[in-house]
Design a protein around this motif. Structure first.
Motif, short mmCIF file in Angstrom:
data_model
loop_
_atom_site.label_atom_id
_atom_site.label_comp_id
_atom_site.label_asym_id
_atom_site.label_seq_id
_atom_site.Cartn_x
_atom_site.Cartn_y
_atom_site.Cartn_z
N ILE A 174 14.64 12.72 43.96
CA ILE A 174 14.84 14.09 43.45
C ILE A 174 15.82 14.84 44.35
CG2 ILE A 174 13.69 16.30 43.02
CD1 ILE A 174 11.26 14.63 42.11
N ASP A 175 15.68 14.67 45.65
CA ASP A 175 16.63 15.31 46.58
C ASP A 175 18.05 14.85 46.27
OD1 ASP A 175 14.55 16.58 47.79
OD2 ASP A 175 14.48 15.31 49.58
N THR A 176 18.19 13.56 45.94
CA THR A 176 19.52 13.03 45.61
C THR A 176 20.10 13.77 44.41
OG1 THR A 176 18.77 10.88 46.40
CG2 THR A 176 20.77 10.88 45.06
N VAL A 177 19.28 14.02 43.40
CA VAL A 177 19.76 14.73 42.21
C VAL A 177 20.20 16.15 42.60
CG1 VAL A 177 19.17 15.59 39.91
CG2 VAL A 177 18.25 13.39 40.68
N TYR A 178 19.34 16.84 43.36
CA TYR A 178 19.68 18.22 43.75
C TYR A 178 20.96 18.28 44.58
CZ TYR A 178 15.76 20.59 41.62
OH TYR A 178 14.91 21.12 40.68
N GLN A 215 23.54 16.59 44.16
CA GLN A 215 24.71 16.42 43.29
C GLN A 215 24.99 17.64 42.43
OE1 GLN A 215 26.81 13.85 43.60
NE2 GLN A 215 25.44 13.26 45.27
N ILE A 216 23.97 18.48 42.25
CA ILE A 216 24.15 19.67 41.40
C ILE A 216 25.17 20.60 42.03
CG2 ILE A 216 22.96 21.73 40.48
CD1 ILE A 216 20.43 19.97 40.25
N GLY A 217 26.04 21.14 41.19
CA GLY A 217 27.02 22.10 41.70
C GLY A 217 28.28 21.45 42.21
N LYS A 218 28.40 20.14 42.05
CA LYS A 218 29.63 19.48 42.50
C LYS A 218 30.68 19.40 41.39
CE LYS A 218 27.95 16.82 46.38
NZ LYS A 218 27.76 15.50 46.97
N GLU A 243 6.95 16.95 33.41
CA GLU A 243 7.74 17.72 32.44
C GLU A 243 8.38 18.96 33.06
OE1 GLU A 243 5.07 18.39 29.14
OE2 GLU A 243 4.64 16.24 29.06
N GLU A 244 7.65 19.60 33.99
CA GLU A 244 8.17 20.81 34.62
C GLU A 244 9.47 20.51 35.39
OE1 GLU A 244 6.44 23.93 34.58
OE2 GLU A 244 5.47 22.79 32.98
N VAL A 245 9.42 19.44 36.16
CA VAL A 245 10.59 19.08 36.97
C VAL A 245 11.77 18.74 36.06
CG1 VAL A 245 11.47 17.45 38.70
CG2 VAL A 245 9.10 18.19 38.80
N ILE A 246 11.48 17.98 35.01
CA ILE A 246 12.55 17.58 34.09
C ILE A 246 13.17 18.82 33.43
CG2 ILE A 246 13.07 16.23 31.98
CD1 ILE A 246 12.39 14.51 34.47
N GLU A 277 16.94 20.11 33.66
CA GLU A 277 17.69 20.25 32.42
C GLU A 277 18.42 21.60 32.41
OE1 GLU A 277 15.52 18.03 29.02
OE2 GLU A 277 15.55 20.18 28.58
N GLN A 278 17.70 22.63 32.89
CA GLN A 278 18.30 23.97 32.95
C GLN A 278 19.49 23.99 33.90
OE1 GLN A 278 14.87 26.27 33.89
NE2 GLN A 278 14.20 26.36 31.75
N LYS A 279 19.50 23.08 34.84
CA LYS A 279 20.61 23.02 35.78
C LYS A 279 21.69 22.04 35.29
CE LYS A 279 17.74 24.11 39.79
NZ LYS A 279 18.00 25.54 39.80
N GLY A 280 21.52 21.58 34.06
CA GLY A 280 22.56 20.75 33.44
C GLY A 280 22.36 19.25 33.62
#
Ligand code: F3S
Length: 283
Positions: free
Chosen positions: A19-23, A25-28, A42-45, A49-52
């Motif tokens: 999960i840290d790996t995904v975060y 990458q966000i914003g790059k 489901e909450e995490v997904i 999803e809201q972050k694209g």
């Protein structure tokens, strides 16, 4: 009244790392895909999803999304064939396979090269097991029960290599090892069960044995959360199984002294904290 969290609860090392790996990458500026849901929550997904962040699965999907994005392999890992497709698809591939799972891939790959018949003690159809299967070069069999172990016959002329799914039941694995030992299939047995599951279960049981009320937080479809619930209920009659704080309709008689909280391996920390604070403040 005391509110106490189990010593080991929530994300395991491998899932947290993925999960840290995904975060990271966000914003790059690239579209991010995870190959399958990064975690069974489901909450995490929804938050991702809201972050694209998009979930894709299957060979076809890899080639049907626009190039230039990033695809992240989750902690469960993927078969070698899928990883090769990712590399060919024009997407940047980031491998967040849990190192403990990756180790199994290496073991079976080597065993296959040595001409061994690989046996995976696990749940056929589970993505981790499918991933491991996909790194075997020669014959491979998945067995989930003692009966299947009794019926197993290696391919002619092959030695055997036995590994386990990381979340496989330890006692069951031992029984399979015993069956294999009696038949001489035990020269390459590697116990690859991960401690994270046992640690969570043991600490939940210890706490539930002391607590007047237990709260287990976990996804509806998460089998490790359900298991925690069963264990806690065995020790503490008033055990609640909730997915989010909204599900918690707690009634605490005055006599309650200790409320215990535990959470499945796919439950994020913020949710655990939210439930902990709610109980502390409101009761
Ligand atoms: Fe890895 Fe163990 Fe979690 S194998 S994904 S740390 S359960």
């Amino acid at each position: 009244m005391e509110v106490r969290l189990a010593e080991y609860a929530g994300f395991c090392f491998g899932v947290k790392r993925a999960i840290d790996t995904v975060y990271e990458q966000i914003g790059k500026g690239k579209t991010i895909y995870t190959y399958g849901p990064i975690v069974h929550n489901e909450e995490v997904i929804r938050e991702l999803e809201q972050k694209g962040v998009r979930v894709i699965e299957g060979e076809k999907a890899l080639f049907s999304v626009p190039g230039g994005g990033t695809v992240i392999i989750r902690a469960h890992g993927v078969p070698r064939g899928i990883q090769e497709c990712m590399e060919k698809s024009g997407l940047e591939c980031i491998d967040a396979t849990c190192p403990f799972v990756k180790r199994i891939h290496r073991i079976v790959e080597k065993a296959g090269r040595e001409g061994r018949h690989v046996v995976i003690a696990g749940n056929p159809g589970h993505p981790e097991v499918e991933g491991i299967r996909g790194w075997c070069e020669g014959p491979v069999t998945v067995i989930g029960t003692e009966e299947e172990a009794l019926n197993f016959v290696p391919e002619e002329g092959c030695g055997v290599c036995l590994v386990s799914q990381t979340t496989f039941n330890y006692n069951k694995f031992q029984s399979i090892v015993e069956i294999f030992s009696k038949r001489g299939y035990n020269d390459n047995v590697v116990n690859t069960i991960c401690n994270a599951t046992a640690e969570r279960q043991q600490s939940a049981q210890t706490l539930a044995a002391e607590a007047d009320v237990m709260i287990v937080i976990g996804g509806k479809h998460s089998s490790n959360s359900r298991k925690l619930y069963e264990i806690c209920q065995g020790e503490c009659a008033q055990t609640y199984f909730i997915q989010t704080l909204d599900d918690l309709h707690l009634e605490l008689p005055k006599s309650v002294r200790l409320v215990g909280i535990t959470a499945g391996a796919s439950t994020p920390n913020n949710l655990i904290e939210e439930v902990q604070n709610y109980v502390r403040i409101n009761f």
